[in-house]
Design a protein around this motif. Structure first.
Motif, PDB file in Angstrom:
ATOM      1  N   TRP A 120       0.826  -1.199   0.000  1.00 21.60           N
ATOM      2  CA  TRP A 120       0.000   0.000   0.000  1.00 21.60           C
ATOM      3  C   TRP A 120       0.866   1.257   0.000  1.00 21.60           C
ATOM      4  O   TRP A 120       2.049   1.219   0.298  1.00 21.60           O
ATOM      5  N   PHE A 121       0.255   2.362  -0.371  1.00 25.27           N
ATOM      6  CA  PHE A 121       0.943   3.642  -0.451  1.00 25.27           C
ATOM      7  C   PHE A 121       0.004   4.743   0.025  1.00 25.27           C
ATOM      8  O   PHE A 121      -1.225   4.568   0.084  1.00 25.27           O
ATOM      9  N   ALA A 122       0.578   5.880   0.367  1.00 21.62           N
ATOM     10  CA  ALA A 122      -0.202   7.023   0.841  1.00 21.62           C
ATOM     11  C   ALA A 122       0.501   8.299   0.415  1.00 21.62           C
ATOM     12  O   ALA A 122       1.734   8.354   0.361  1.00 21.62           O
ATOM     13  N   TYR A 123      -0.279   9.319   0.108  1.00 21.54           N
ATOM     14  CA  TYR A 123       0.274  10.627  -0.215  1.00 21.54           C
ATOM     15  C   TYR A 123      -0.739  11.705   0.164  1.00 21.54           C
ATOM     16  O   TYR A 123      -1.938  11.447   0.291  1.00 21.54           O
ATOM     17  N   SER A 124      -0.223  12.911   0.360  1.00 20.43           N
ATOM     18  CA  SER A 124      -1.062  14.022   0.805  1.00 20.43           C
ATOM     19  C   SER A 124      -0.632  15.290   0.091  1.00 20.43           C
ATOM     20  O   SER A 124       0.561  15.518  -0.142  1.00 20.43           O
ATOM     21  N   GLY A 136      -7.998  23.481   0.942  1.00 21.55           N
ATOM     22  CA  GLY A 136      -8.274  22.112   1.360  1.00 21.55           C
ATOM     23  C   GLY A 136      -7.023  21.260   1.349  1.00 21.55           C
ATOM     24  O   GLY A 136      -6.064  21.521   0.613  1.00 21.55           O
ATOM     25  N   TYR A 137      -7.040  20.226   2.167  1.00 24.05           N
ATOM     26  CA  TYR A 137      -5.917  19.292   2.252  1.00 24.05           C
ATOM     27  C   TYR A 137      -6.476  17.884   2.162  1.00 24.05           C
ATOM     28  O   TYR A 137      -7.514  17.573   2.772  1.00 24.05           O
ATOM     29  N   GLN A 138      -5.803  17.036   1.408  1.00 19.48           N
ATOM     30  CA  GLN A 138      -6.292  15.683   1.176  1.00 19.48           C
ATOM     31  C   GLN A 138      -5.222  14.657   1.506  1.00 19.48           C
ATOM     32  O   GLN A 138      -4.024  14.904   1.337  1.00 19.48           O
ATOM     33  N   LEU A 139      -5.691  13.516   1.965  1.00 18.26           N
ATOM     34  CA  LEU A 139      -4.852  12.353   2.222  1.00 18.26           C
ATOM     35  C   LEU A 139      -5.434  11.189   1.441  1.00 18.26           C
ATOM     36  O   LEU A 139      -6.607  10.841   1.628  1.00 18.26           O
ATOM     37  N   ILE A 140      -4.647  10.591   0.561  1.00 16.86           N
ATOM     38  CA  ILE A 140      -5.104   9.485  -0.289  1.00 16.86           C
ATOM     39  C   ILE A 140      -4.310   8.240   0.064  1.00 16.86           C
ATOM     40  O   ILE A 140      -3.080   8.294   0.205  1.00 16.86           O
ATOM     41  N   VAL A 141      -5.018   7.137   0.207  1.00 16.68           N
ATOM     42  CA  VAL A 141      -4.406   5.853   0.536  1.00 16.68           C
ATOM     43  C   VAL A 141      -4.855   4.829  -0.499  1.00 16.68           C
ATOM     44  O   VAL A 141      -6.044   4.733  -0.816  1.00 16.68           O
ATOM     45  N   SER A 177      -9.882   8.627  -0.603  1.00 16.49           N
ATOM     46  CA  SER A 177      -9.325   9.916  -0.227  1.00 16.49           C
ATOM     47  C   SER A 177     -10.053  10.453   0.993  1.00 16.49           C
ATOM     48  O   SER A 177     -11.246  10.196   1.193  1.00 16.49           O
ATOM     49  N   TYR A 178      -9.319  11.217   1.786  1.00  8.61           N
ATOM     50  CA  TYR A 178      -9.858  11.808   3.004  1.00  8.61           C
ATOM     51  C   TYR A 178      -9.501  13.293   3.031  1.00  8.61           C
ATOM     52  O   TYR A 178      -8.386  13.683   2.644  1.00  8.61           O
ATOM     53  N   ARG A 179     -10.416  14.079   3.495  1.00  7.89           N
ATOM     54  CA  ARG A 179     -10.158  15.502   3.673  1.00  7.89           C
ATOM     55  C   ARG A 179      -9.687  15.733   5.102  1.00  7.89           C
ATOM     56  O   ARG A 179     -10.339  15.294   6.056  1.00  7.89           O
TER      57      ARG A 179
END
Length: 319
Positions: A120-124, A136-141, A177-179
């Motif tokens: 898995w990977f994650a970026y923001s 806005g700020y987002q976090l995607i996994v 994605s998460y805000r």
């Protein structure tokens, strides 16, 4: 084998410049970003990344097999002109593209944090301000599997020799994605000796001068959307998906302390499998330990050792 990563021949072209190591002149493949974007970051899967299980056990006792390619590479390209960013997962050995995601309205002047671990990977990243001036700020996994179906290994099923591994196919990728309320400048993942302990995503929050450890279950991309979790999904620890991710106060590793100017955050295994060591440094230096799956290999303070010894002695006499 992970050592192949050190020996691979690769070349990434960025606006006429070649990004790579000493062997880039004999590159076997090239990657050229489009839409006027430039290579922002390269994030490989860690060399020391032990995996305890090749699959994820579901609530109905079936298994989703993980895509565990040791040569995966997360490449982020961005452009300040077009306000766009492209996230690509590549096979660094062959150069094949495994996954691509494009985002518009990205503020490329702010940090775009990223990390990889296991499958898995994650970026923001930060989005451009809206009409009312709110940024806005987002976090995607994202998580990669060999097949979208349980108990199915996809192309791997045709391989009869268990020692052979074929990663020349595109994995099945699930992402969510998460805000979030504030930007993330750095991302990292906890590490343990054998990889049995659940991993946690570590995020540096420059506005709060803090480091948070987000449990893996909270950002699992398999969280059900638009409905409540079933009984089997709840057994996996899944919950209904919500687009806004609030940072629980219990996730803050520095508690009431403030950490300024963190430029790098790294993790390493401890002697105990349940524990991972965290070290962040920059203007300040911060070190702590974290147990994402709690201290399952440590006896509690209320454990009655005298009673245990008495029971063992009584059993020995009885035997």
């Amino acid at each position: 084998h992970p050592r192949v990563r050190r020996q691979r021949q690769m070349c990434i072209r960025d606006s006429g410049k070649v990004v790579g190591g000493p062997i880039a002149q004999a590159a076997s493949w090239r990657f050229s970003p489009g839409n006027g974007e430039k290579v922002y970051s390269l994030t490989p899967r860690p060399l020391d990344d032990p995996v305890a299980s090749i699959g994820k056990v579901l609530g109905d006792r079936k298994v989703l097999y993980k895509y565990l390619n040791p040569n995966t590479l997360l490449v982020i390209t961005a452009s300040e002109v077009t306000l766009s960013a492209t996230v690509s997962v590549l096979d660094a050995l062959s150069g094949s593209v495994l996954y691509v995601a494009s985002h518009q309205g990205v503020d490329a002047t702010l940090p775009i944090a990223s990390t990889m671990s296991e499958n898995w990977f994650a970026y923001s990243f930060a989005s451009q301000p809206t009409a009312d001036g709110v940024k806005g700020y987002q976090l995607i996994v994202g998580e990669m599997f060999e097949s979208p179906f349980s108990n199915d290994r996809g192309p791997q099923s045709a391989i009869k020799n268990s020692t052979e591994v074929d990663y020349s196919y595109q994995p099945h990728v699930i992402s969510q994605s998460y805000r979030i309320r504030e930007p993330i400048s750095k991302l990292a993942v906890t590490q343990t000796r054998q990889g049995i302990t659940s991993r946690a995503l570590l995020a540096v929050l420059p506005e709060s001068n803090a480091v948070v450890g987000i449990p893996r279950q909270v950002i699992d991309p398999r969280r059900p959307v638009g409905r409540e979790a079933t009984k089997d999904e709840m057994m996996e620890g899944l919950m209904k998906y919500t687009p806004v991710l609030e940072f629980d106060p219990k996730w803050y590793l520095n508690h009431q302390l403030e950490i300024y100017g963190v430029e790098t955050i790294t993790t390493s295994p401890a002697v105990l499998e349940s524990t991972s060591l965290v070290f962040a440094y920059g203007l300040d230096v911060f070190s702590t330990r974290i147990s994402p799956s709690f201290s399952f290999d440590i006896l509690g303070k209320d454990f009655n050792k005298l009673q245990m010894l008495a029971t063992v002695a009584a059993l020995a006499v009885a035997t």
